[in-house]
Scaffold this motif. Structure first.
Motif, PDB file in Angstrom:
ATOM      1  N   ARG A 141     -25.273 -14.164   0.086  1.00  0.00           N
ATOM      2  CA  ARG A 141     -25.149 -15.374  -0.716  1.00  0.00           C
ATOM      3  C   ARG A 141     -25.423 -15.108  -2.194  1.00  0.00           C
ATOM      4  O   ARG A 141     -24.781 -15.683  -3.066  1.00  0.00           O
ATOM      5  N   ARG A 142     -26.349 -14.219  -2.474  1.00  0.00           N
ATOM      6  CA  ARG A 142     -26.640 -13.907  -3.871  1.00  0.00           C
ATOM      7  C   ARG A 142     -25.499 -13.106  -4.505  1.00  0.00           C
ATOM      8  O   ARG A 142     -25.223 -13.265  -5.693  1.00  0.00           O
ATOM      9  N   LEU A 145     -38.560 -18.552  -2.536  1.00  0.00           N
ATOM     10  CA  LEU A 145     -37.627 -17.457  -2.768  1.00  0.00           C
ATOM     11  C   LEU A 145     -36.605 -17.415  -1.635  1.00  0.00           C
ATOM     12  O   LEU A 145     -36.874 -17.847  -0.519  1.00  0.00           O
ATOM     13  N   GLU A 146     -35.421 -16.898  -1.952  1.00  0.00           N
ATOM     14  CA  GLU A 146     -34.351 -16.767  -0.971  1.00  0.00           C
ATOM     15  C   GLU A 146     -34.513 -15.435  -0.260  1.00  0.00           C
ATOM     16  O   GLU A 146     -34.442 -14.370  -0.880  1.00  0.00           O
ATOM     17  N   PRO A 172     -32.015  -9.735  -3.239  1.00  0.00           N
ATOM     18  CA  PRO A 172     -33.001 -10.770  -2.886  1.00  0.00           C
ATOM     19  C   PRO A 172     -34.391 -10.400  -3.383  1.00  0.00           C
ATOM     20  O   PRO A 172     -34.755  -9.221  -3.464  1.00  0.00           O
ATOM     21  N   CYS A 183     -35.717  -7.403   2.013  1.00  0.00           N
ATOM     22  CA  CYS A 183     -34.506  -7.566   2.810  1.00  0.00           C
ATOM     23  C   CYS A 183     -33.785  -6.220   2.884  1.00  0.00           C
ATOM     24  O   CYS A 183     -33.469  -5.622   1.853  1.00  0.00           O
ATOM     25  N   TYR A 204     -29.054 -13.749   5.456  1.00  0.00           N
ATOM     26  CA  TYR A 204     -27.877 -14.013   4.628  1.00  0.00           C
ATOM     27  C   TYR A 204     -28.197 -14.059   3.137  1.00  0.00           C
ATOM     28  O   TYR A 204     -27.335 -14.406   2.335  1.00  0.00           O
ATOM     29  N   ALA A 205     -29.410 -13.720   2.768  1.00  0.00           N
ATOM     30  CA  ALA A 205     -29.818 -13.834   1.364  1.00  0.00           C
ATOM     31  C   ALA A 205     -28.998 -12.915   0.461  1.00  0.00           C
ATOM     32  O   ALA A 205     -28.500 -13.329  -0.588  1.00  0.00           O
ATOM     33  N   GLN A 218     -34.636 -22.825   7.067  1.00  0.00           N
ATOM     34  CA  GLN A 218     -33.215 -22.529   7.080  1.00  0.00           C
ATOM     35  C   GLN A 218     -32.517 -23.088   5.840  1.00  0.00           C
ATOM     36  O   GLN A 218     -31.506 -22.541   5.401  1.00  0.00           O
ATOM     37  N   LYS A 219     -33.051 -24.183   5.293  1.00  0.00           N
ATOM     38  CA  LYS A 219     -32.412 -24.838   4.155  1.00  0.00           C
ATOM     39  C   LYS A 219     -33.388 -24.943   2.986  1.00  0.00           C
ATOM     40  O   LYS A 219     -34.575 -25.201   3.176  1.00  0.00           O
ATOM     41  N   LYS A 220     -32.846 -24.784   1.776  1.00  0.00           N
ATOM     42  CA  LYS A 220     -33.663 -24.887   0.571  1.00  0.00           C
ATOM     43  C   LYS A 220     -34.191 -26.300   0.384  1.00  0.00           C
ATOM     44  O   LYS A 220     -35.332 -26.493  -0.069  1.00  0.00           O
TER      45      LYS A 220
END
Length: 260
Positions: A119-120, A110-111, A128, A140, A115-116, A79-81
């Motif tokens: 957010r990008r 990679l994201e 993504p 995605c 929500y990728a 969930q978090k980088k």
């Protein structure tokens, strides 16, 4: 995520293996492509990787962590980088204890996910990234009603490599009877569809079937001096021998429906 040995071989005793048509005496490792190699690798990685990740997930993080492994390839979702970076560092240390290291060209962060894309866009970045796993490119995407989904498409290089194999075999079987070649092609196309027949991968399935029919048409047209096989006749052969492209692996929500 891909794994490779730091040292190419591990001690297992003295034995002989056949490589490039020559018998060689070896004291370490397992033969490349040997039937025991994947079995031993799965047993080894179960204790060195699978169980360790389960323990790491319980002790080091309170968030959801998804892990999928097939042989020495795997995908881990966070969930978090920050959690992903921490995991990578500790995973490297874990692998070093057992003489393994992460493949530098097949392992990266990679994201990806629900929500990728959003957010990008906020950061002024492009779409993504995608990743390849088990013969599919994972992308995605969204459904028709705008919900997030993972689009799986046949890796182009994989499909082209398979088509090249079919093309070479068709040339070898150029003068074989059509029914014999048709049965072989039916098996090849059917196997491809059974593996890659996942939702929204229909265009790639149709393209594979069409290309197989196209290669077959060329071979049949070249085996006689009487001229090319008319496409109308070829379409009948394709319809008779090549199974139609279809989705054979529906979404779990459809596959698990119980009818009473």
């Amino acid at each position: 995520m891909g794994l490779v040995p730091i040292e190419e071989e591990s001690r297992t005793g003295n034995r002989c293996v056949l490589e490039d048509g020559e018998w060689k005496r070896m004291q370490e490792g397992t033969p490349q492509g040997g039937s025991a190699s994947p079995l031993l690798a799965n047993i080894y990685l179960h204790y060195t990787l699978d169980l360790w990740i389960q323990s790491w997930r319980r002790k080091r993080t309170g968030e959801d962590v998804i892990f999928v492994r097939y042989a020495d390839y795997g995908v881990v979702g966070f969930q978090k980088k920050s959690t992903a970076k921490q995991f990578c560092e500790e995973l490297k240390q874990r692998m070093q204890k057992f003489g393994l290291e992460l493949h530098p060209e097949k392992t990266h962060l990679l994201e990806f996910g629900r929500y990728a894309a959003e957010r990008r866009r906020e950061r002024g970045q492009g779409k993504p990234e995608t990743f390849n796993f088990l013969g599919f490119t994972h992308i995605c995407s969204e459904t028709r009603n705008g919900q997030f989904t993972v689009l799986r498409q046949t890796i182009r290089k994989r499909m082209q490599a398979k088509l090249n194999e079919v093309k070479a075999e068709l040339r070898r079987r150029m003068h074989d009877p059509i029914p014999e070649v048709g049965k072989w092609l039916r098996s090849a196309v059917s196997g491809h569809i059974r593996y890659y027949g996942v939702p929204r991968n229909g265009p790639a399935l149709h393209a594979f079937r069409w290309q197989v029919g196209r290669h077959w048409h060329r071979v049949l047209s070249r085996r006689s001096q009487k001229g090319r096989v008319r496409w109308a006749r070829m379409k009948r052969q394709i319809a008779r021998w090549l199974p139609p492209a279809r989705i054979v692996h529906p979404y779990p929500s459809q596959r698990l429906i119980v009818h009473t």
